[in-house]
Design an enzyme around this catalytic site. Structure first.
Site, PDB file in Angstrom:
ATOM      1  N   LYS A 110     -25.513 -54.627 -27.617  1.00 15.19           N
ATOM      2  CA  LYS A 110     -24.788 -53.743 -26.900  1.00 15.19           C
ATOM      3  C   LYS A 110     -24.558 -54.245 -25.519  1.00 15.19           C
ATOM      4  CE  LYS A 110     -25.958 -49.669 -29.439  1.00 15.19           C
ATOM      5  NZ  LYS A 110     -26.889 -48.731 -29.907  1.00 15.19           N
ATOM      6  N   LYS A 189     -16.333 -55.801 -45.522  1.00 14.97           N
ATOM      7  CA  LYS A 189     -17.274 -54.669 -45.579  1.00 14.97           C
ATOM      8  C   LYS A 189     -16.610 -53.160 -44.804  1.00 14.97           C
ATOM      9  CE  LYS A 189     -21.574 -52.926 -43.534  1.00 14.97           C
ATOM     10  NZ  LYS A 189     -21.939 -52.316 -42.488  1.00 14.97           N
ATOM     11  N   LYS A 192     -16.610 -48.595 -39.976  1.00 17.35           N
ATOM     12  CA  LYS A 192     -15.698 -47.711 -39.017  1.00 17.35           C
ATOM     13  C   LYS A 192     -15.190 -48.731 -38.032  1.00 17.35           C
ATOM     14  CE  LYS A 192     -19.473 -45.171 -36.685  1.00 17.35           C
ATOM     15  NZ  LYS A 192     -20.517 -45.636 -37.695  1.00 17.35           N
TER      16      LYS A 192
HETATM   17  P1  ADP Z   1     -20.425 -48.428 -39.918  1.00 13.40           P
HETATM   18  O1  ADP Z   1     -20.536 -49.773 -40.433  1.00 13.40           O
HETATM   19  O2  ADP Z   1     -19.228 -47.545 -40.438  1.00 13.40           O
HETATM   20  O3  ADP Z   1     -20.503 -48.143 -38.439  1.00 13.40           O
HETATM   21  P2  ADP Z   1     -23.051 -47.717 -39.992  1.00 13.40           P
HETATM   22  O4  ADP Z   1     -23.643 -48.946 -39.607  1.00 13.40           O
HETATM   23  O5  ADP Z   1     -23.231 -46.459 -39.040  1.00 13.40           O
HETATM   24  O6  ADP Z   1     -21.799 -47.700 -40.532  1.00 13.40           O
HETATM   25  O7  ADP Z   1     -24.164 -47.344 -41.478  1.00 13.40           O
HETATM   26  C1  ADP Z   1     -24.823 -46.298 -41.465  1.00 13.40           C
HETATM   27  C2  ADP Z   1     -25.478 -46.353 -42.984  1.00 13.40           C
HETATM   28  O8  ADP Z   1     -24.378 -46.544 -44.024  1.00 13.40           O
HETATM   29  C3  ADP Z   1     -26.342 -47.753 -43.053  1.00 13.40           C
HETATM   30  O9  ADP Z   1     -27.680 -47.189 -43.437  1.00 13.40           O
HETATM   31  C4  ADP Z   1     -25.462 -48.852 -43.665  1.00 13.40           C
HETATM   32  O10 ADP Z   1     -26.525 -49.598 -44.352  1.00 13.40           O
HETATM   33  C5  ADP Z   1     -24.704 -47.903 -44.704  1.00 13.40           C
HETATM   34  N1  ADP Z   1     -23.537 -48.554 -44.768  1.00 13.40           N
HETATM   35  C6  ADP Z   1     -22.279 -48.749 -43.990  1.00 13.40           C
HETATM   36  N2  ADP Z   1     -21.507 -49.364 -44.478  1.00 13.40           N
HETATM   37  C7  ADP Z   1     -21.716 -49.589 -45.622  1.00 13.40           C
HETATM   38  C8  ADP Z   1     -20.979 -50.466 -46.563  1.00 13.40           C
HETATM   39  N3  ADP Z   1     -19.669 -50.834 -46.268  1.00 13.40           N
HETATM   40  N4  ADP Z   1     -21.563 -50.803 -47.752  1.00 13.40           N
HETATM   41  C9  ADP Z   1     -22.766 -50.332 -48.003  1.00 13.40           C
HETATM   42  N5  ADP Z   1     -23.651 -49.500 -47.297  1.00 13.40           N
HETATM   43  C10 ADP Z   1     -22.906 -49.376 -45.880  1.00 13.40           C
END
Ligand code: ADP
Ligand code: TRP
Length: 320
Positions: A110, A189, A192
């Site tokens: 961060k 992957k 967001k």
């Molecule tokens: P983002 O990458 O969209 O910011 P987060 O980091 O907030 O998503 O992820 C929240 C949860 O969702 C985590 O436990 C993460 O392991 C799961 N997750 C997020 N994106 C994926 C993905 N593309 N495939 C599998 N699990 C995911």
């Protein structure tokens, strides 16, 4: 056996979140004692807009309830409705070495992103330790990025127990070996941060647009295709039964199936799963008082446990 996890209210959930973390947890909620909370205190380290925080907190509550979180089985609450965690965070902070916090990757990431290094950002893992320890959690399912925070939690609990006497259970992490990584519309992957998501509760038109825009290779329609390297198939497999997935794979390999057709079949699957949940979410949104009651009831149940642990910790340090 108590399982606890928190989710930051940080925007619309996508199918990567759903298959990677929500669904595996929802499938387990009948197995035992489950605590699930919306980490809005934590979100304050990065969200500094009251209306936005409120809206995102509410969105997560609706999303989880619509997706099948059962408040009769799972204690579901807003972190800020259990203020005992704040007092415990202070008691934990006095045994937390500064160096332990300075070494946390998420803190360093961060800072690298230019976020102001506030005390809250540094102390984030102490608050997380308080969330976990106050509920005497056995198991904490989190993504890989949170593994270090769980190690910090255990370190803090051990230090406190050694110094003041056995007070906290040592939690075990359950690191989801994510149901493989769910690819986004561009094949990276789904995240967001990459703008390649298919959101769970977007309007049907927007979902269709996203699905039709999934990147595929340029194999001509009549040629055989390899399902194992295709993003549309990777997503289809998540929704389909093994037989349905095998059937589509066979049609890929046989040739004569266009990616457009595969995308339409994926869209149909998506709608079959999420159209009813969309309706359920709309019904919940139309009765905000009921949702509020669920969260308040969850907080009341969580506070019974939180008060007990806090009392023991206060006694241990000499504040009773
Ligand atoms: P983002 O990458 O969209 O910011 P987060 O980091 O907030 O998503 O992820 C929240 C949860 O969702 C985590 O436990 C993460 O392991 C799961 N997750 C997020 N994106 C994926 C993905 N593309 N495939 C599998 N699990 C995911
Ligand atoms: N830090 C976690 C995340 O960003 C959210 C969280 C806060 C949490 N407190 C927790 C997760 C306690 C598990 C247990 O994903």
């Amino acid at each position: 056996m108590r399982t606890l996890t928190g989710i930051q209210p940080s925007g619309h959930l996508h199918i990567g979140n759903y298959f990677g973390s929500m669904k595996p947890m929802l499938d387990r909620q009948h197995d035992g004692d489950m605590f699930w909370f919306i980490a809005n205190y934590h979100a304050l380290t990065t969200v500094h807009d009251a209306a936005l925080l409120r809206a995102q907190t509410w969105d997560v509550a609706l999303d989880f309830l619509a997706c099948g979180l059962d408040p009769a089985k799972t204690v579901f609450y807003r972190q800020s409705d259990v203020p005992e965690v704040q007092e415990l965070a202070w008691l934990l902070s006095i045994v937390t070495p500064l160096g332990l916090l300075e070494r946390c990757h998420s803190y360093k990431d961060k800072l690298a992103k230019g976020i102001m290094p506030s005390h809250g950002l540094l102390a984030y893992p102490v608050l997380m330790a308080a969330d976990i320890l106050i509920m005497q959690s056995d198991l904490v399912p989190v993504g890989k990025d949170q593994k270090q925070h769980l190690e910090v939690t255990r370190d803090i609990a051990i230090k406190f127990n050694n110094l003041f006497g056995e007070t906290f259970k040592l939690p075990e992490p359950a690191i989801a070996e994510a149901v493989a990584v769910v690819p986004g519309t561009d094949g990276q992957k789904m995240s967001k941060s990459y703008g390649n998501t298919i959101e769970l509760f977007a309007e049907p038109k927007a979902v269709k647009k996203k699905i039709m825009s999934i990147v595929t290779d340029s194999t001509p329609l009549e040629d055989p295709k390899n399902p194992d390297t295709d993003n549309v198939y990777a997503l289809y497999k998540l929704f389909a039964t093994p037989d349905e997935a095998a059937d589509l794979a066979a049609r890929y390999r046989a040739g004569g199936l266009g990616y457009g057709t595969a995308k339409k079949e994926l869209l149909a699957k998506f709608e079959a799963v999420f159209a009813p949940l969309r309706e359920k979410r709309a019904a919940l949104a139309a009765h905000p008082d009921d949702v509020e009651d669920i969260l308040r009831d969850g907080a009341a149940r969580a506070r019974v446990v939180a008060r007990q642990t806090l009392q023991a910790a206060r006694r241990a340090v000499g504040l009773d």
